[in-house]
Design an enzyme around this catalytic site. Structure first.
Site, PDB file in Angstrom:
ATOM      1  N   LYS A  63       0.848  -1.205   0.000  1.00 61.71           N
ATOM      2  CA  LYS A  63       0.000   0.000   0.000  1.00 61.71           C
ATOM      3  C   LYS A  63       0.879   1.250   0.000  1.00 61.71           C
ATOM      4  O   LYS A  63       0.674   2.162  -0.795  1.00 61.71           O
ATOM      5  CB  LYS A  63      -0.890   0.007   1.237  1.00 61.71           C
ATOM      6  N   ASN A  64       1.889   1.274   0.880  1.00 60.53           N
ATOM      7  CA  ASN A  64       2.661   2.505   1.073  1.00 60.53           C
ATOM      8  C   ASN A  64       3.739   2.740   0.029  1.00 60.53           C
ATOM      9  O   ASN A  64       4.385   3.787   0.051  1.00 60.53           O
ATOM     10  CB  ASN A  64       3.244   2.533   2.495  1.00 60.53           C
TER      11      ASN A  64
ATOM     12  N   CYS B  25      -5.537   8.006   9.241  1.00 58.78           N
ATOM     13  CA  CYS B  25      -5.750   7.384  10.552  1.00 58.78           C
ATOM     14  C   CYS B  25      -5.512   8.385  11.693  1.00 58.78           C
ATOM     15  O   CYS B  25      -4.582   9.171  11.658  1.00 58.78           O
ATOM     16  CB  CYS B  25      -4.797   6.208  10.720  1.00 58.78           C
TER      17      CYS B  25
ATOM     18  N   ARG C   3      -0.286  14.644  13.059  1.00 59.13           N
ATOM     19  CA  ARG C   3       0.154  14.413  11.670  1.00 59.13           C
ATOM     20  C   ARG C   3       0.181  15.712  10.844  1.00 59.13           C
ATOM     21  O   ARG C   3      -0.487  15.844   9.837  1.00 59.13           O
ATOM     22  CB  ARG C   3      -0.710  13.355  10.996  1.00 59.13           C
TER      23      ARG C   3
ATOM     24  N   ASP D 104       4.094   0.816  12.242  1.00 58.93           N
ATOM     25  CA  ASP D 104       2.865   0.185  11.730  1.00 58.93           C
ATOM     26  C   ASP D 104       2.677  -1.228  12.274  1.00 58.93           C
ATOM     27  O   ASP D 104       1.603  -1.804  12.146  1.00 58.93           O
ATOM     28  CB  ASP D 104       2.875   0.151  10.196  1.00 58.93           C
TER      29      ASP D 104
ATOM     30  N   ARG E 251      -9.001  -0.598   4.235  1.00 55.88           N
ATOM     31  CA  ARG E 251      -8.228   0.447   3.546  1.00 55.88           C
ATOM     32  C   ARG E 251      -6.853  -0.100   3.156  1.00 55.88           C
ATOM     33  O   ARG E 251      -6.251   0.363   2.208  1.00 55.88           O
ATOM     34  CB  ARG E 251      -8.005   1.657   4.463  1.00 55.88           C
TER      35      ARG E 251
HETATM   36  C1  EPZ Z   1       3.861   7.027   6.366  1.00 59.54           C
HETATM   37  O1  EPZ Z   1       3.035   8.024   6.931  1.00 59.54           O
HETATM   38  C2  EPZ Z   1       2.978   5.790   6.258  1.00 59.54           C
HETATM   39  N1  EPZ Z   1       1.838   6.069   5.385  1.00 59.54           N
HETATM   40  C3  EPZ Z   1       2.469   5.402   7.650  1.00 59.54           C
HETATM   41  O2  EPZ Z   1       1.709   4.198   7.506  1.00 59.54           O
HETATM   42  C4  EPZ Z   1       3.667   5.128   8.551  1.00 59.54           C
HETATM   43  O3  EPZ Z   1       3.202   4.858   9.859  1.00 59.54           O
HETATM   44  C5  EPZ Z   1       4.582   6.362   8.573  1.00 59.54           C
HETATM   45  O4  EPZ Z   1       4.968   6.715   7.225  1.00 59.54           O
HETATM   46  C6  EPZ Z   1       5.843   6.128   9.394  1.00 59.54           C
HETATM   47  O5  EPZ Z   1       6.545   5.038   8.892  1.00 59.54           O
HETATM   48  C7  EPZ Z   1       2.015   6.023   4.040  1.00 59.54           C
HETATM   49  O6  EPZ Z   1       3.110   5.783   3.552  1.00 59.54           O
HETATM   50  C8  EPZ Z   1       0.804   6.280   3.198  1.00 59.54           C
HETATM   51  P1  EPZ Z   1       5.766  10.448   8.572  1.00 59.54           P
HETATM   52  P2  EPZ Z   1       3.559   9.560   6.986  1.00 59.54           P
HETATM   53  O7  EPZ Z   1       5.665  11.696   7.787  1.00 59.54           O
HETATM   54  O8  EPZ Z   1       4.328   9.876   5.771  1.00 59.54           O
HETATM   55  C9  EPZ Z   1       5.596  13.715  12.006  1.00 59.54           C
HETATM   56  C10 EPZ Z   1      -0.169   2.803   7.714  1.00 59.54           C
HETATM   57  O9  EPZ Z   1      -0.722   2.294   8.692  1.00 59.54           O
HETATM   58  N2  EPZ Z   1       5.554  14.702  10.908  1.00 59.54           N
HETATM   59  O10 EPZ Z   1       7.017   9.638   8.497  1.00 59.54           O
HETATM   60  O11 EPZ Z   1       2.395  10.396   7.357  1.00 59.54           O
HETATM   61  C11 EPZ Z   1       4.296  12.921  12.075  1.00 59.54           C
HETATM   62  O12 EPZ Z   1       3.309  13.620  12.807  1.00 59.54           O
HETATM   63  C12 EPZ Z   1       0.302   4.239   7.788  1.00 59.54           C
HETATM   64  O13 EPZ Z   1       0.059   2.218   6.621  1.00 59.54           O
HETATM   65  C13 EPZ Z   1       5.621  16.055  11.216  1.00 59.54           C
HETATM   66  O14 EPZ Z   1       5.706  16.431  12.379  1.00 59.54           O
HETATM   67  O15 EPZ Z   1       4.553   9.485   8.246  1.00 59.54           O
HETATM   68  C14 EPZ Z   1       4.723  11.658  12.763  1.00 59.54           C
HETATM   69  O16 EPZ Z   1       4.738  11.870  14.162  1.00 59.54           O
HETATM   70  C15 EPZ Z   1      -0.005   4.889   9.132  1.00 59.54           C
HETATM   71  N3  EPZ Z   1       5.570  16.958  10.206  1.00 59.54           N
HETATM   72  C16 EPZ Z   1       6.153  11.448  12.249  1.00 59.54           C
HETATM   73  O17 EPZ Z   1       6.585  12.719  11.729  1.00 59.54           O
HETATM   74  C17 EPZ Z   1       5.471  16.577   8.882  1.00 59.54           C
HETATM   75  O18 EPZ Z   1       5.446  17.458   7.995  1.00 59.54           O
HETATM   76  C18 EPZ Z   1       6.241  10.402  11.144  1.00 59.54           C
HETATM   77  O19 EPZ Z   1       5.423  10.818  10.092  1.00 59.54           O
HETATM   78  C19 EPZ Z   1       5.411  15.196   8.588  1.00 59.54           C
HETATM   79  C20 EPZ Z   1       5.457  14.276   9.615  1.00 59.54           C
END
Ligand code: EPZ
Length: 413
Positions: free
Chosen positions: A22-23, A116, A121, A304, A396
């Site tokens: 998915k990701n 989610c 986020r 995850d 999803r």
């Molecule tokens: C991706 O989400 C994945 N989703 C998530 O999988 C996964 O948990 C996550 O990466 C971490 O590995 C997809 O790829 C579609 P991040 P993403 O930006 O990109 C903070 C699932 O279950 N952050 O690495 O949203 C954020 O709040 C999903 O398949 C900021 O503060 O994750 C979080 O605490 C859930 N500012 C941390 O970084 C930003 O601009 C990690 O977020 C961006 C992120």
């Protein structure tokens, strides 16, 4: 209301094939905008989030054709750069379309993404990266307007190795002028897959699997076909389905390299892991042993898989400690597992899990994708019947989960 009914207590046995990631699929589908032509994708998972991404591509003028095991995406007639708000809200990865639209058309209009409920986020790192690339950003009435006359290569250091921000900056800069260097970049395998896809289209990107990614802008990207990598979280989920039922499960079409920390943790719980060329087999003891988990950016233990191990460890001999270092509130599932007899105590980012032998079926509600998956796993181990509401969250991200679990002997309806 969509629900699953599961009769637990059955030892799972057999073989299951892992679907496409998915990701990895979601950012690659967004990236098809960049060649303003055709892309043929194989191994795309048939899940709700992919359908939503297709709906957005079609809404802005793209064409999607499904033929047997391939998806043909034609982005030659994209005519609008505005992502519909109702679709933005359906999933987090809709924000990745912004990077692709900016990379190709130097403009994008979108609202804050949904996804989610596992924390605030924000997308501040995405927007800061866009600004560094010379993109003007205006926020008005909850909408974000981005535009620029040209994308200029630059040096971008991420405060946190955000997966989405890394992907968005790569998409926005691969057709830009000059070179962009991202430091403290995320190293997840899904980013490596996106970079492989872009380089096959003719992009010039180096440093995948490292925290320093170099993107040398090119003029044009060509039409290609591409095979999406297997889903490492789905792989981990089915291995835990074997572990939590004291079973013996073989998963095929998975890449063991992508889940090394997960396999190590499963061995720490006394499960036996056998890795062959294209498969991973788990054989679990009657009752697994407690262990501790700390989620970290890749190659650390994946966030995850946190809720999925929360379920597994709730049945262990002994007490386990989980620390969630990525998202600030990813324990909503715990209260539902406690209704089934789990003994999970949450203190801030830590979960203290006293293993219980008395997990019983009852009614529970899913609040998010991976928390919902944890409830299915708990239900497989429980005595009696469990009803899980809101399974649309689970659908999803897990292709044919009911069918795959039935194939392993689960009683799920
Ligand atoms: C991706 O989400 C994945 N989703 C998530 O999988 C996964 O948990 C996550 O990466 C971490 O590995 C997809 O790829 C579609 P991040 P993403 O930006 O990109 C903070 C699932 O279950 N952050 O690495 O949203 C954020 O709040 C999903 O398949 C900021 O503060 O994750 C979080 O605490 C859930 N500012 C941390 O970084 C930003 O601009 C990690 O977020 C961006 C992120």
């Amino acid at each position: 209301m969509s629900k699953f009914i599961i009769e637990g207590g059955k030892r799972l046995e057999g073989e299951v094939q892992i679907s496409g990631s998915k990701n990895a699929a979601l950012p690659i589908i967004a990236a098809t905008i960049l060649n303003k032509g055709k892309t043929v994708l194989y191994n795309v998972p048939d899940i709700q989030d992919v359908h939503t991404m297709f709906e957005i591509i079609q809404k802005i003028g793209g064409k999607i054709n499904k033929k047997h095991n391939k998806i043909i995406i034609n982005t030659s007639e994209i005519h609008t750069y505005e992502i519909p708000d109702n679709l933005m809200r359906q999933m987090r990865s809709s924000v990745i379309l912004a990077g692709a639209l900016l990379g190709k058309y130097h403009q994008a209009r979108f609202s804050y993404p949904g996804g989610c409920e596992i924390g605030s986020r924000p997308i501040d790192l995405h927007l800061k990266g866009f600004e560094k690339l010379g993109i003007n950003i205006k926020e008005e009435h909850g909408e974000i307007f981005c535009n620029t006359s040209q994308i200029l290569g630059t040096q971008i250091n991420l405060d946190f190795p955000s997966v989405g921000a890394t992907e968005n900056i790569i998409l926005a800069s691969c057709l830009g002028e000059g070179t962009t260097i991202i430091t403290n970049a995320a190293k997840e395998p899904e980013i490596e897959d996106l970079i492989k896809y872009l380089n096959k289209m003719g992009a010039n990107i180096k440093g995948e699997t490292t925290d320093r990614i170099e993107i040398i802008g090119v003029k044009k990207l060509k039409e290609i076909s591409y095979n999406i990598m297997p889903d490492r979280i789905e792989a981990g989920t089915y291995l835990v389905a074997g572990a939590i039922t004291g079973g013996k499960v073989k998963i095929t079409n998975a890449n063991p390299k992508h889940i090394e920390t997960v396999l190590n943790k499963l061995e720490e719980t006394n499960c036996k892991i056998k890795i062959e060329k294209n498969s991973i087999e788990i054989e679990a003891p009657k009752r697994i042993k407690a262990t501790d988990i700390k989620t970290m950016p890749y190659p650390g233990f994946p966030t995850d898989m946190q809720s999925i191990f929360g379920a597994l460890l709730s049945t262990a001999k002994g007490t386990s400690i989980i620390t969630e270092n990525i998202f600030e509130s990813r324990y909503k599932y715990a209260q539902e597992l406690n209704r089934m007899g789990a003994k999970i105590k949450i203190e801030g980012r830590t979960a203290i899990i006293k293993g219980s032998k008395k997990i019983q079926g009852t009614k529970v509600v899913a609040y998010d994708l991976r928390g919902g998956a944890a409830m299915i796993l708990e239900a497989l181990a429980a005595k009696g019947i469990t009803e899980i509401e809101n399974i649309h969250y689970i659908l999803r991200g897990y292709e044919k989960i009911e069918e795959k679990l039935k194939k392993l002997g689960a009683k799920i309806y």
